[in-house]
Design an enzyme around this catalytic site. Structure first.
Site, mmCIF file in Angstrom:
data_model
loop_
_atom_site.group_PDB
_atom_site.id
_atom_site.type_symbol
_atom_site.label_atom_id
_atom_site.label_comp_id
_atom_site.label_asym_id
_atom_site.label_seq_id
_atom_site.Cartn_x
_atom_site.Cartn_y
_atom_site.Cartn_z
ATOM 1 N N ARG A 123 -9.456 74.640 -84.477
ATOM 2 C CA ARG A 123 -10.233 75.872 -84.639
ATOM 3 C C ARG A 123 -9.469 77.030 -83.999
ATOM 4 N NH1 ARG A 123 -16.680 77.247 -83.309
ATOM 5 N NH2 ARG A 123 -16.975 77.964 -85.441
ATOM 6 N N TYR A 159 -10.518 80.586 -75.165
ATOM 7 C CA TYR A 159 -10.281 79.521 -74.191
ATOM 8 C C TYR A 159 -8.780 79.195 -74.132
ATOM 9 C CZ TYR A 159 -15.333 79.508 -74.265
ATOM 10 O OH TYR A 159 -16.645 79.914 -74.178
ATOM 11 N N GLN A 182 -15.124 67.979 -80.380
ATOM 12 C CA GLN A 182 -14.363 69.207 -80.137
ATOM 13 C C GLN A 182 -13.766 69.155 -78.730
ATOM 14 O OE1 GLN A 182 -15.933 73.227 -79.509
ATOM 15 N NE2 GLN A 182 -14.658 73.968 -81.195
ATOM 16 N N GLY A 199 -24.204 76.955 -87.545
ATOM 17 C CA GLY A 199 -24.474 76.840 -86.119
ATOM 18 C C GLY A 199 -25.936 77.036 -85.779
HETATM 19 C C1 FNR Z 1 -21.540 78.480 -80.119
HETATM 20 N N1 FNR Z 1 -20.263 78.439 -80.693
HETATM 21 C C2 FNR Z 1 -19.335 77.532 -80.227
HETATM 22 N N2 FNR Z 1 -18.093 77.472 -80.767
HETATM 23 C C3 FNR Z 1 -17.200 76.520 -80.392
HETATM 24 O O1 FNR Z 1 -16.096 76.468 -80.920
HETATM 25 N N3 FNR Z 1 -17.561 75.592 -79.448
HETATM 26 C C4 FNR Z 1 -18.770 75.606 -78.833
HETATM 27 O O2 FNR Z 1 -19.052 74.727 -78.011
HETATM 28 C C5 FNR Z 1 -19.677 76.634 -79.195
HETATM 29 N N4 FNR Z 1 -20.885 76.740 -78.594
HETATM 30 C C6 FNR Z 1 -21.838 77.621 -79.063
HETATM 31 C C7 FNR Z 1 -23.111 77.618 -78.489
HETATM 32 C C8 FNR Z 1 -24.086 78.455 -78.992
HETATM 33 C C9 FNR Z 1 -25.446 78.426 -78.390
HETATM 34 C C10 FNR Z 1 -23.791 79.310 -80.076
HETATM 35 C C11 FNR Z 1 -24.837 80.187 -80.672
HETATM 36 C C12 FNR Z 1 -22.528 79.327 -80.616
HETATM 37 C C13 FNR Z 1 -19.982 79.188 -81.936
HETATM 38 C C14 FNR Z 1 -20.505 78.421 -83.165
HETATM 39 O O3 FNR Z 1 -19.735 77.257 -83.385
HETATM 40 C C15 FNR Z 1 -20.481 79.271 -84.454
HETATM 41 O O4 FNR Z 1 -19.171 79.723 -84.693
HETATM 42 C C16 FNR Z 1 -21.422 80.456 -84.386
HETATM 43 O O5 FNR Z 1 -22.692 80.063 -83.916
HETATM 44 C C17 FNR Z 1 -21.565 81.156 -85.753
HETATM 45 O O6 FNR Z 1 -22.198 80.351 -86.682
HETATM 46 P P1 FNR Z 1 -23.751 80.601 -87.100
HETATM 47 O O7 FNR Z 1 -24.560 80.312 -85.876
HETATM 48 O O8 FNR Z 1 -23.863 82.039 -87.515
HETATM 49 O O9 FNR Z 1 -24.000 79.641 -88.234
HETATM 50 C C1 8K6 Z 2 -24.015 78.587 -72.119
HETATM 51 C C2 8K6 Z 2 -22.585 78.450 -72.371
HETATM 52 C C3 8K6 Z 2 -22.203 78.710 -73.788
HETATM 53 C C4 8K6 Z 2 -20.705 78.782 -74.025
HETATM 54 C C5 8K6 Z 2 -20.289 78.925 -75.430
HETATM 55 C C6 8K6 Z 2 -20.518 80.259 -75.994
HETATM 56 C C7 8K6 Z 2 -21.921 80.401 -76.479
HETATM 57 C C8 8K6 Z 2 -22.381 81.788 -76.658
HETATM 58 C C9 8K6 Z 2 -23.712 81.852 -77.348
HETATM 59 C C10 8K6 Z 2 -24.352 83.187 -77.404
HETATM 60 C C11 8K6 Z 2 -23.956 83.994 -78.563
HETATM 61 C C12 8K6 Z 2 -23.359 85.272 -78.155
HETATM 62 C C13 8K6 Z 2 -22.523 85.889 -79.216
HETATM 63 C C14 8K6 Z 2 -21.484 86.786 -78.676
HETATM 64 C C15 8K6 Z 2 -20.321 86.941 -79.617
HETATM 65 C C16 8K6 Z 2 -19.787 88.304 -79.738
HETATM 66 C C17 8K6 Z 2 -19.633 88.700 -81.161
HETATM 67 C C18 8K6 Z 2 -19.085 90.056 -81.350
#
Ligand code: FNR
Ligand code: 8K6
Length: 347
Positions: free
Chosen positions: A226, A179, A100, A316
């Protein structure tokens, strides 16, 4: 159980996946000080190689794309060599992996690259501080010049070439979650008055230039994207955004990408200006391979695929909690629940 999820899926003439599960891209902030993947990261990805396709954690295309600590890069030879070890390990276990490609735009912080400024479409910042480094407040970005935009496009294409050199099966361009690319696609962050702003065609220009340059570099079969039409993260929604995505999705339809992936945390969210769920909106406007994500269980994913709502599902958080997610689902074993504390270690 869930027979349709375990069918092979032909993405295109070059790539067939062993099943319809993808591992969603998951930032883990565990690369070394030079942003090179470590042995622990190699083992983490290899443990999940049963997924039809792994999408790597977001990986920065150049130093000023960094917004969080220890996120891996793909712009130095050492980083490419580090990723090569990861992709070899995944391939040895019969898996496939896309990189990615990431630039955080206004969500970057100069702390990470000794820079004077962060680049974005317009000088409109995000509120708040960097996660895990709360002492760092976000800065007001500098609006990128057209020369800087052209350079960014070239750097995405170069990163795609680097990804192929590192053994990845393809790339997913990160155009989601507020982003850089997403910042061009929403009125909240794009206030430009030149050929990159103000109209759906202009606001889509940067995304399409990055997609086209990547296709020219590595081929459409290996290029995916994406997108987050819903603007739910690092971004405020504006109902006018809908016209931008209507235009962009129509344009993407002719590009024959490997797949299009929605960027969502919870696909049950309803967006009035999109007439419902993001995945349903995208399906109405895009006929190619579509990946659904955001809160899916094997059961809800199997139903959504059977109903034709999307073709593949990305998983995820359950994949963080269950390295052997695919084997467990296949055998009907119960899954461990995800919790945020699991982010502290890379199991
Ligand atoms: C993410 N997500 C995310 N999305 C993305 O496009 N690039 C990334 O590097 C990340 N990093 C990331 C880290 C963490 C800790 C979380 C929880 C989420 C979003 C992820 O790809 C996904 O869209 C969501 O987690 C929703 O899917 P699940 O977790 O409900 O199966
Ligand atoms: C530690 C850096 C991570 C950067 C990528 C984003 C990861 C976020 C993971 C936490 C999930 C928070 C969900 C918030 C989403 C709002 C939905 C309404």
């Amino acid at each position: 159980m869930y027979q349709n999820l375990f069918e092979q899926y032909r993405l295109n003439d070059s790539i067939t996946l062993n099943n319809r599960f993808m591992m969603a891209p998951l930032t883990r902030c565990m690369a070394d000080a030079d942003l090179v993947p470590t042995d622990a990261m190699l083992a983490y990805y290899a443990r999940r190689a049963e997924a039809g396709l792994i999408i790597s954690e977001a990986t920065i295309i150049r130093p000023d794309g960094q917004g969080y600590p220890n996120t891996p890069g793909i712009f130095t030879q050492t980083q490419i060599a580090g990723w090569r070890r990861v992709t070899d390990a995944v391939h040895e276990k019969g898996g496939k992996i896309f990189a990615q490609l990431w630039h955080t735009g206004r969500v970057a912080h100069p702390h990470f690259f000794n820079g004077e400024h962060v680049l974005a479409p317009s000088a409109v910042g995000v509120e708040g501080t960097v996660p895990r480094m709360r002492e760092l407040s976000y800065q007001t970005p500098k609006a990128a010049s057209t020369a800087e935009i052209a350079e960014l496009v070239r750097d995405y294409a170069k990163a795609a070439e680097n990804a192929i050199e590192a053994g990845f099966d393809g790339v997913e361009i990160h155009g989601a979650n507020g982003y850089l690319i997403d910042q061009f696609l929403h009125y909240d962050s794009n206030r430009r008055e030149d050929e990159y702003g103000q109209t759906p065609e202009n606001m889509s220009r940067f995304a399409l230039e990055v997609v086209d340059a990547t296709i020219a570099a590595i081929g459409a079969d290996r290029t995916a994207l994406r997108l987050s039409p819903g603007a739910y993260f690092n971004m405020s929604a504006d109902p006018r955004d809908r016209q931008v995505f209507d235009y962009l999705l129509a344009e993407l339809g002719s590009r024959r990408l490997a797949y299009l992936h929605e960027g969502m945390f919870d696909d049950n969210m309803h967006f009035d200006f999109l007439d419902g769920r993001v995945s349903d909106y995208m399906r109405r406007h895009y006929q190619g391979n579509l990946v659904g994500v955001g809160g899916y269980s094997p059961e809800t994913a199997a139903d959504a695929i059977a109903a034709g709502r999307f073709d593949l599902v990305a998983i995820g958080r359950p994949f963080i909690a269950n390295p052997d997610y695919i084997a467990k689902v296949r055998s009907g074993e119960s899954l461990q629940d995800y919790s945020d504390e699991m982010l502290a270690t890379l199991d």
